[in-house]
Design an enzyme around this catalytic site. Structure first.
Site, short mmCIF file in Angstrom:
data_model
loop_
_atom_site.label_atom_id
_atom_site.label_comp_id
_atom_site.label_asym_id
_atom_site.label_seq_id
_atom_site.Cartn_x
_atom_site.Cartn_y
_atom_site.Cartn_z
N ALA A 117 -2.58 -101.83 -26.83
CA ALA A 117 -2.68 -101.31 -28.19
C ALA A 117 -3.60 -102.11 -28.86
O ALA A 117 -3.95 -101.87 -30.05
CB ALA A 117 -1.35 -101.30 -28.77
N ASN A 172 5.31 -104.51 -27.88
CA ASN A 172 4.64 -105.06 -26.86
C ASN A 172 3.24 -105.70 -27.28
O ASN A 172 3.02 -106.84 -26.60
CB ASN A 172 4.03 -103.72 -25.92
CG ASN A 172 5.38 -103.23 -25.10
OD1 ASN A 172 5.95 -103.88 -24.27
ND2 ASN A 172 5.88 -102.07 -25.43
N HIS A 202 -1.28 -103.09 -36.57
CA HIS A 202 -1.03 -104.32 -36.37
C HIS A 202 -1.95 -105.37 -36.99
O HIS A 202 -3.13 -105.32 -36.90
CB HIS A 202 -1.01 -104.65 -34.76
CG HIS A 202 -0.14 -103.59 -33.86
ND1 HIS A 202 1.02 -103.55 -34.07
CD2 HIS A 202 -0.66 -102.52 -33.00
CE1 HIS A 202 1.53 -102.64 -33.08
NE2 HIS A 202 0.53 -101.96 -32.64
N1 LIG Z 1 1.06 -103.16 -24.00
C1 LIG Z 1 1.03 -102.22 -24.80
O1 LIG Z 1 0.36 -102.71 -25.97
C2 LIG Z 1 1.63 -101.10 -24.85
C3 LIG Z 1 1.54 -100.08 -26.02
C4 LIG Z 1 2.08 -98.89 -25.69
C5 LIG Z 1 3.08 -98.71 -24.89
N2 LIG Z 1 3.66 -99.64 -24.30
C6 LIG Z 1 4.84 -99.48 -23.18
O2 LIG Z 1 4.33 -99.03 -22.05
C7 LIG Z 1 5.54 -98.30 -21.55
C8 LIG Z 1 5.16 -96.74 -21.30
O3 LIG Z 1 4.92 -96.08 -22.51
P1 LIG Z 1 4.65 -94.49 -22.65
O4 LIG Z 1 4.10 -94.41 -23.98
O5 LIG Z 1 3.89 -94.07 -21.44
O6 LIG Z 1 6.11 -94.02 -22.63
P2 LIG Z 1 6.67 -92.62 -22.18
O7 LIG Z 1 8.07 -92.65 -22.85
O8 LIG Z 1 5.68 -91.74 -22.56
O9 LIG Z 1 6.85 -92.94 -20.45
C9 LIG Z 1 7.89 -93.57 -19.93
C10 LIG Z 1 8.14 -92.84 -18.51
O10 LIG Z 1 9.15 -93.69 -18.11
C11 LIG Z 1 10.08 -93.35 -17.41
N3 LIG Z 1 11.12 -94.18 -17.16
C12 LIG Z 1 12.36 -94.64 -17.81
N4 LIG Z 1 13.08 -95.25 -17.35
C13 LIG Z 1 12.52 -95.49 -15.91
C14 LIG Z 1 12.94 -96.13 -14.88
N5 LIG Z 1 14.16 -96.95 -14.83
N6 LIG Z 1 12.24 -96.11 -13.65
C15 LIG Z 1 11.06 -95.41 -13.68
N7 LIG Z 1 10.56 -94.58 -14.70
C16 LIG Z 1 11.31 -94.77 -15.93
C17 LIG Z 1 10.41 -92.00 -18.34
O11 LIG Z 1 11.09 -91.09 -17.60
C18 LIG Z 1 9.01 -91.57 -18.95
O12 LIG Z 1 8.63 -90.56 -17.90
C19 LIG Z 1 6.70 -98.50 -22.73
O13 LIG Z 1 7.47 -99.47 -22.18
C20 LIG Z 1 5.79 -98.66 -24.05
O14 LIG Z 1 6.77 -99.62 -24.91
C21 LIG Z 1 2.85 -100.83 -24.24
#
Ligand SMILES: NC(=O)c1ccc[n+]([C@@H]2O[C@H](COP(=O)([O-])OP(=O)(O)OC[C@H]3O[C@@H](n4cnc5c(N)ncnc54)[C@H](O)[C@@H]3O)[C@@H](O)[C@H]2O)c1
Length: 250
Positions: A117, A172, A202
Site C-alpha cells: 500500500a 501491514n 499513511h
Molecule cells: N502489504 C500491504 O501493504 C497490504 C495492503 C493491503 C492488504 N494487505 C494484506 O493482504 C492480505 C490480503 O488482502 P485482501 O484485500 O486480498 O483480503 P481479502 O479479505 O479480500 O482476501 C483474503 C482471502 O484470504 C482467504 N483466507 C482467509 N483465511 C485463509 C486461510 N487460513 N488460508 C487460505 N486463505 C484464507 C479468504 O477466504 C479471502 O478469500 C490481508 O492480510 C491484508 O491485510 C497487505
C-alpha cells in the site's frame, strides 16, 4: 513458462491472477483458500488443502490471505520455491522472521517483500543504517478498521510491534516500514479512525543523519482492508519478480 500459486483468493489475489493471465508471464497452478465456495477462479483450481509436494516445481508462492497463513506456510514453501507475502504483520514475530530467513538461505530461495500500500520501501531499506527516528501514522474510516466510531478517535499510539499485534489486518504498512527500516520496537505507530474519510492515508516520517523524508500516501478505500492502490502495486511487484525484458525501476 513460470509456475506460481496463491495462498488466498480475495481482492489482492484475484487482481494478480487476472493480471498474470492477461500478460501470460506465468501459469497459475492453484489457489489455496478453504473459505471459497468456487471450484475455480478463471479456470484456476481452488484447493482447500496443501501438501508440501504441491510446492515442488513452482517458481513462486504468493501469500494474500492473512498473517497466520504466512506463519503456517512460509518455511514449508521456501524448501521448494520463492515466497512473496502480503500480510507483512506476520513478521512482528522475530522467531518467524529469523526462521524464514534461515530457510530461504538454506534452500537458496528468495522472500520477496512487496511495497504493497505504500511507496519507497527500497529507498528506506537502502538508508536504514543512518535512520534514527521513524513514525507511521495511519488514518482510515472506522468501517475499514472493523469499528463503528462516530468521531475522530486515536486508537493506538506506541511501538509498531504492539500496533501490528492489535490490528494485524490493517497495519501491514507499519510492519513493512519497520522491516525495511529500524525494526518493530524502534518504529513508532499511530492509528486513527476517522468517520469523515473514505480513504486509507499513511503519513510516514523518517529522520536520520543527513536524512529527512516524509512520505504521504492516500488511496481510496473500496471497502475491506485493501485500498485502490494496493492491487495495482501488487501486480507491479509480481511483474518485477517474474522478470522479462525492457525497462525496470529498481
Ligand atoms: N502489504 C500491504 O501493504 C497490504 C495492503 C493491503 C492488504 N494487505 C494484506 O493482504 C492480505 C490480503 O488482502 P485482501 O484485500 O486480498 O483480503 P481479502 O479479505 O479480500 O482476501 C483474503 C482471502 O484470504 C482467504 N483466507 C482467509 N483465511 C485463509 C486461510 N487460513 N488460508 C487460505 N486463505 C484464507 C479468504 O477466504 C479471502 O478469500 C490481508 O492480510 C491484508 O491485510 C497487505
Amino acid at each position: 513458462m513460470k509456475k506460481i500459486a496463491f495462498l488466498g483468493g480475495g481482492k489482492i489475489g484475484r487482481s494478480m491472477m487476472s493480471h498474470v493471465q492477461e500478460n501470460g508471464k506465468a501459469q497459475v497452478a492453484f489457489v489455496y483458500d478453504p473459505f471459497l465456495k468456487d471450484a475455480d477462479i478463471n479456470g484456476v483450481p481452488v484447493v482447500s488443502e496443501i501438501r508440501d509436494e504441491m510446492f515442488e516445481e513452482l517458481d513462486l508462492v504468493v501469500e494474500c490471505a492473512n498473517a497466520d497463513v504466512v506463519a503456517q506456510f512460509i518455511a514449508r514453501a521456501l524448501k521448494y520455491t520463492n515466497f512473496m507475502p502480503f500480510s507483512m504483520t506476520a513478521f512482528r514475530d522475530d522467531a518467524l522472521r529469523d526462521s524464514a530467513k534461515a530457510a530461504a538461505e538454506q534452500h537458496g530461495h528468495m522472500i520477496y517483500l512487496p511495497h504493497g500500500a505504500i511507496l519507497g520501501l527500497d529507498g528506506i531499506f537502502d538508508g536504514r543504517s543512518e535512520l534514527t527516528e521513524v513514525t507511521v501514522e495511519t488514518i482510515k474510516s472506522p468501517a475499514s478498521l472493523g469499528r463503528a466510531d462516530t468521531e475522530y478517535t486515536v486508537l493506538y499510539e506506541g511501538p509498531t510491534r504492539k500496533a501490528t499485534e492489535l490490528y494485524p489486518r490493517n497495519v501491514n504498512v507499519h510492519a513493512a516500514i519497520a522491516l525495511a527500516g529500524i525494526g518493530f520496537d524502534k518504529t513508532h505507530s499511530k492509528i486513527i479512525a476517522d468517520p469523515s474519510v473514505n480513504t486509507n492515508t499513511h503519513l510516514i516520517h523518517l529522520v536520520g543523519k543527513g536524512i529527512d523524508f516524509t512520505i504521504r500516501v492516500s488511496s481510496f478505500s473500496e471497502g475491506g482492508v485493501t485500498g485502490k492502490y494496493t492491487p495495482l502495486s501488487a501486480c507491479g511487484s509480481l511483474d518485477r519478480v517474474l522478470g522479462g525484458s525492457g525497462f525496470q525501476f529498481v
